[in-house]
Write a protein that holds these residues in place. Structure first.
Motif: not given
Length: 281
Positions: A1-10
């Motif tokens: 998320s920090d690198l690509f601005g993408t939301k990633l669920a657990t």
């Protein structure tokens, strides 16, 4: 998320872990088959937690691969699975009884652990303390000569000759400790004497180290990981851990690129193809 601005669920992370685990299943199995065929193995084990229950993380290090295994037992059955019941090489370990099914003539006990045992004798004092101090003096000579052997300033034949009185003295002191020292020290000396042949395998066989530093260094990153993640919550999680640890350690051992290998393995898995062999990195 920090690198690509993408939301990633657990849950996505867990799913990707299982994708990677499946991609590494066959390469991992190949390493399991290869380990017992090697002539030198350094093995170790450390505590782990699986689904809030006690488990153990085992490691077997060779010149071609490093294998990790998580099991609910620290017993000999797991050691046999890891190393191979028909193992015909030389095994370097500490004095844990789970390895006692291997003939003493095929073992090298770790002198780093033995040094701690001898220092423990000194710390407890009494008759055993004096014997422990004498043993430490002999072992200091041994490691000085070993260092000279390693750097090429002492020939193996000379090293073996120098070691003859050291071997005799240490065994004599252990025998004295088993019969005259205080109860705890006497018991430890008696246990070491049962495996006295395994004290000196590194003297008689070229290519054998006097310590199990190889195994302890290999398992240290896993110990640090365990301290941060507190183990695994399921058998599936344990399979991922042992496969990814085996892959990373083996690729590094063989001088390969870890990310490159994992990428190739996952791409092959998603195409329905076989992942590259870890032994061919």
């Amino acid at each position: 998320s920090d690198l690509f601005g993408t939301k990633l669920a657990t849950g996505t992370v867990c799913g990707l872990e299982q994708d990677v685990s499946q991609a590494l299943a066959k390469p991992y199995a190949e390493v399991c088959e290869a380990i017992p065929q090697q002539t030198r193995i350094s093995a170790d084990e450390t505590g782990w937690t699986e689904d809030k229950s006690k488990a153990w993380l085992w490691v077997a290090c060779t010149s071609v691969a490093i294998l990790f295994r998580i099991a609910r037992s620290r017993g000999k059955a797991v050691a046999k699975e890891l190393i191979g019941e028909g193992f015909a090489g030389i095994l370097t370990t500490d004095r844990w009884s789970g390895y006692n099914w291997v003939a003493a003539a095929q073992r090298q006990l770790c002198w780093a652990h033995l040094l701690r045992d001898m220092q423990g004798m000194v710390d407890r004092g009494g008759v055993g303390g004096g014997l422990g101090r004498q043993m430490l003096d002999e072992v200091e000579k041994m490691f000085d000569w070993w260092a000279e052997l390693r750097d090429g300033t002492l020939e193996r034949a000379a090293f073996q000759q120098n070691m003859l009185p050291v071997r005799a003295t240490v065994e004599r002191l252990l025998l004295a400790g088993s019969t005259t020292a205080e109860k705890k020290t006497a018991g430890m000396c008696a246990e070491i004497l049962k495996l006295k042949v395994a004290l000196w395998t590194f003297v008689d066989h070229e290519g054998v180290e006097p310590t199990n530093n190889v195994g302890e260094r290999a398992i240290r990153p896993a110990v640090m990981w365990r301290k941060g993640c507190f183990g695994t919550d399921s058998e599936r999680g344990s399979r991922f851990v042992e496969r990814i640890l085996t892959t990373v350690a083996t690729v590094r051992l063989r001088g390969g690129n870890v990310l490159g290998y994992l990428t190739a393995a996952c791409e092959a898995h998603r195409r329905g193809a076989v992942a590259p062999s870890l032994l061919g990195v």
